[in-house]
Design a protein around this motif. Sequence first.
Motif, PDB file in Angstrom:
ATOM      1  N   GLY A  35       0.818  -1.204   0.000  1.00  0.00           N
ATOM      2  CA  GLY A  35       0.000   0.000   0.000  1.00  0.00           C
ATOM      3  C   GLY A  35       0.853   1.256   0.000  1.00  0.00           C
ATOM      4  N   LYS A  36       0.238   2.394   0.293  1.00  0.00           N
ATOM      5  CA  LYS A  36       0.923   3.668   0.299  1.00  0.00           C
ATOM      6  C   LYS A  36       1.474   3.964   1.700  1.00  0.00           C
ATOM      7  N   ILE A  37       2.748   4.359   1.730  1.00  0.00           N
ATOM      8  CA  ILE A  37       3.398   4.754   2.983  1.00  0.00           C
ATOM      9  C   ILE A  37       3.521   6.270   2.988  1.00  0.00           C
ATOM     10  N   GLU A  38       2.884   6.911   3.944  1.00  0.00           N
ATOM     11  CA  GLU A  38       2.871   8.367   4.014  1.00  0.00           C
ATOM     12  C   GLU A  38       3.915   8.864   5.007  1.00  0.00           C
ATOM     13  N   ARG A  39       4.630   9.897   4.609  1.00  0.00           N
ATOM     14  CA  ARG A  39       5.618  10.538   5.467  1.00  0.00           C
ATOM     15  C   ARG A  39       5.563  12.044   5.269  1.00  0.00           C
ATOM     16  N   PHE A  40       5.802  12.758   6.345  1.00  0.00           N
ATOM     17  CA  PHE A  40       5.875  14.211   6.287  1.00  0.00           C
ATOM     18  C   PHE A  40       7.284  14.642   5.901  1.00  0.00           C
ATOM     19  N   VAL A  41       7.369  15.639   5.047  1.00  0.00           N
ATOM     20  CA  VAL A  41       8.657  16.178   4.587  1.00  0.00           C
ATOM     21  C   VAL A  41       8.736  17.636   5.015  1.00  0.00           C
ATOM     22  N   LYS A  42       9.801  17.981   5.736  1.00  0.00           N
ATOM     23  CA  LYS A  42       9.974  19.349   6.253  1.00  0.00           C
ATOM     24  C   LYS A  42      11.313  19.893   5.780  1.00  0.00           C
ATOM     25  N   ILE A  43      11.320  21.139   5.309  1.00  0.00           N
ATOM     26  CA  ILE A  43      12.536  21.829   4.881  1.00  0.00           C
ATOM     27  C   ILE A  43      12.667  23.104   5.710  1.00  0.00           C
ATOM     28  N   LEU A  44      13.814  23.256   6.381  1.00  0.00           N
ATOM     29  CA  LEU A  44      14.040  24.396   7.266  1.00  0.00           C
ATOM     30  C   LEU A  44      15.299  25.152   6.876  1.00  0.00           C
ATOM     31  N   ILE A  45      15.254  26.468   7.080  1.00  0.00           N
ATOM     32  CA  ILE A  45      16.428  27.336   6.936  1.00  0.00           C
ATOM     33  C   ILE A  45      16.783  27.871   8.313  1.00  0.00           C
ATOM     34  N   VAL A  46      18.038  27.680   8.716  1.00  0.00           N
ATOM     35  CA  VAL A  46      18.507  28.145  10.022  1.00  0.00           C
ATOM     36  C   VAL A  46      19.687  29.089   9.807  1.00  0.00           C
ATOM     37  N   GLY A  47      19.660  30.250  10.450  1.00  0.00           N
ATOM     38  CA  GLY A  47      20.755  31.214  10.331  1.00  0.00           C
ATOM     39  C   GLY A  47      20.773  32.145  11.517  1.00  0.00           C
ATOM     40  N   ASP A  48      21.933  32.743  11.764  1.00  0.00           N
ATOM     41  CA  ASP A  48      22.056  33.690  12.864  1.00  0.00           C
ATOM     42  C   ASP A  48      21.981  35.135  12.395  1.00  0.00           C
ATOM     43  N   GLY A  49      21.797  35.352  11.092  1.00  0.00           N
ATOM     44  CA  GLY A  49      21.725  36.711  10.581  1.00  0.00           C
ATOM     45  C   GLY A  49      23.046  37.436  10.553  1.00  0.00           C
ATOM     46  N   ASN A  50      24.144  36.696  10.765  1.00  0.00           N
ATOM     47  CA  ASN A  50      25.456  37.335  10.806  1.00  0.00           C
ATOM     48  C   ASN A  50      26.508  36.464  10.115  1.00  0.00           C
ATOM     49  N   GLY A  51      26.150  35.861   8.987  1.00  0.00           N
ATOM     50  CA  GLY A  51      27.124  35.115   8.203  1.00  0.00           C
ATOM     51  C   GLY A  51      27.063  33.615   8.328  1.00  0.00           C
ATOM     52  N   MET A  52      26.145  33.071   9.123  1.00  0.00           N
ATOM     53  CA  MET A  52      26.012  31.623   9.261  1.00  0.00           C
ATOM     54  C   MET A  52      24.621  31.214   8.804  1.00  0.00           C
ATOM     55  N   VAL A  53      24.566  30.195   7.937  1.00  0.00           N
ATOM     56  CA  VAL A  53      23.276  29.738   7.432  1.00  0.00           C
ATOM     57  C   VAL A  53      23.384  28.266   7.064  1.00  0.00           C
ATOM     58  N   GLY A  54      22.272  27.568   7.172  1.00  0.00           N
ATOM     59  CA  GLY A  54      22.225  26.147   6.819  1.00  0.00           C
ATOM     60  C   GLY A  54      20.809  25.753   6.465  1.00  0.00           C
ATOM     61  N   VAL A  55      20.682  24.690   5.689  1.00  0.00           N
ATOM     62  CA  VAL A  55      19.385  24.172   5.256  1.00  0.00           C
ATOM     63  C   VAL A  55      19.303  22.705   5.650  1.00  0.00           C
ATOM     64  N   GLY A  56      18.140  22.290   6.165  1.00  0.00           N
ATOM     65  CA  GLY A  56      17.968  20.911   6.593  1.00  0.00           C
ATOM     66  C   GLY A  56      16.708  20.290   6.032  1.00  0.00           C
ATOM     67  N   PHE A  57      16.772  18.988   5.769  1.00  0.00           N
ATOM     68  CA  PHE A  57      15.645  18.227   5.254  1.00  0.00           C
ATOM     69  C   PHE A  57      15.335  17.109   6.255  1.00  0.00           C
ATOM     70  N   GLY A  58      14.058  16.914   6.541  1.00  0.00           N
ATOM     71  CA  GLY A  58      13.648  15.864   7.465  1.00  0.00           C
ATOM     72  C   GLY A  58      12.406  15.149   6.981  1.00  0.00           C
ATOM     73  N   LYS A  59      12.413  13.806   7.095  1.00  0.00           N
ATOM     74  CA  LYS A  59      11.264  12.988   6.707  1.00  0.00           C
ATOM     75  C   LYS A  59      10.932  12.031   7.847  1.00  0.00           C
ATOM     76  N   HIS A  60       9.636  11.922   8.141  1.00  0.00           N
ATOM     77  CA  HIS A  60       9.208  10.966   9.168  1.00  0.00           C
ATOM     78  C   HIS A  60       7.683  10.828   9.095  1.00  0.00           C
TER      79      HIS A  60
END
Length: 235
Positions: free
Chosen positions: A73-98
């Motif tokens: 059958g179909k397996i459902e999962r949530f997909v989340k994409i986040l941007i995290v940064g301090d506003g002073n030269g640091m930034v990162g992107v993350g992907f999460g599935k569950h």
Amino acid sequence: MTRDPLLDSRDVLELPPTKDRPFHNRVVVRNHHSIFTEALEADGFDFSTHEATKTDDAEAVGFRLAKQQTSKGKIERFVKILIVGDGNGMVGVGFGKHKSAILAHSKSLSDAVRNMDWVERFEDRTIWTEVRTKFGATIVILRPRPVGFGLRCNPIIHRLLNAAGIKDVSAKVWGSRNPIAVLKATLRLLHASHAPLGMGDGIGGPGRKMFKGTGLRNKSQIERQRGRRLVDLKV
């Protein structure tokens, strides 16, 4: 022999035998959080004048429900994409599935923090020079702009630049405007000090066409290529 505070730093956890476990175990944890404190102390860093900074809240780029069709059958999962940064030269992107939306958010936040890296900025407000890259069918072009110009770009790029602390940039997206492709292409341009192995074969050779590209160049690299010095006009 002198002890290296960065390489020799470790935590040793002793687990003596118990009634349920007749064996004595020892766990050695290396590269724990205290290595940075010990290394700074060895360099003479004054912690009394240091003030910790709090990063901004993570900003969600996408949240959707993905379905995988299987024989059961179909397996459902949530997909989340986040941007995290301090506003002073640091930034990162993350992907999460569950399967759980809360755990998907937690995984994406952890992945974004792990992927945070430094962004080279001119006058702490814009980029040094025009850069462009191609990711799949997406072409992203970033151009520096004068003071007060603002961020005139794709909404996804706007969120990423704002988290990185860049204030004056114009951007253009050609080809596919898939949000994930735009996000990954822009992140590859911003992360100057990070060069994933996927961008090459690990020994300086060419990589796959989809992963070719370089990050932002800093001041010394631009001066070396142009053969002349750059003068800071900020007053």
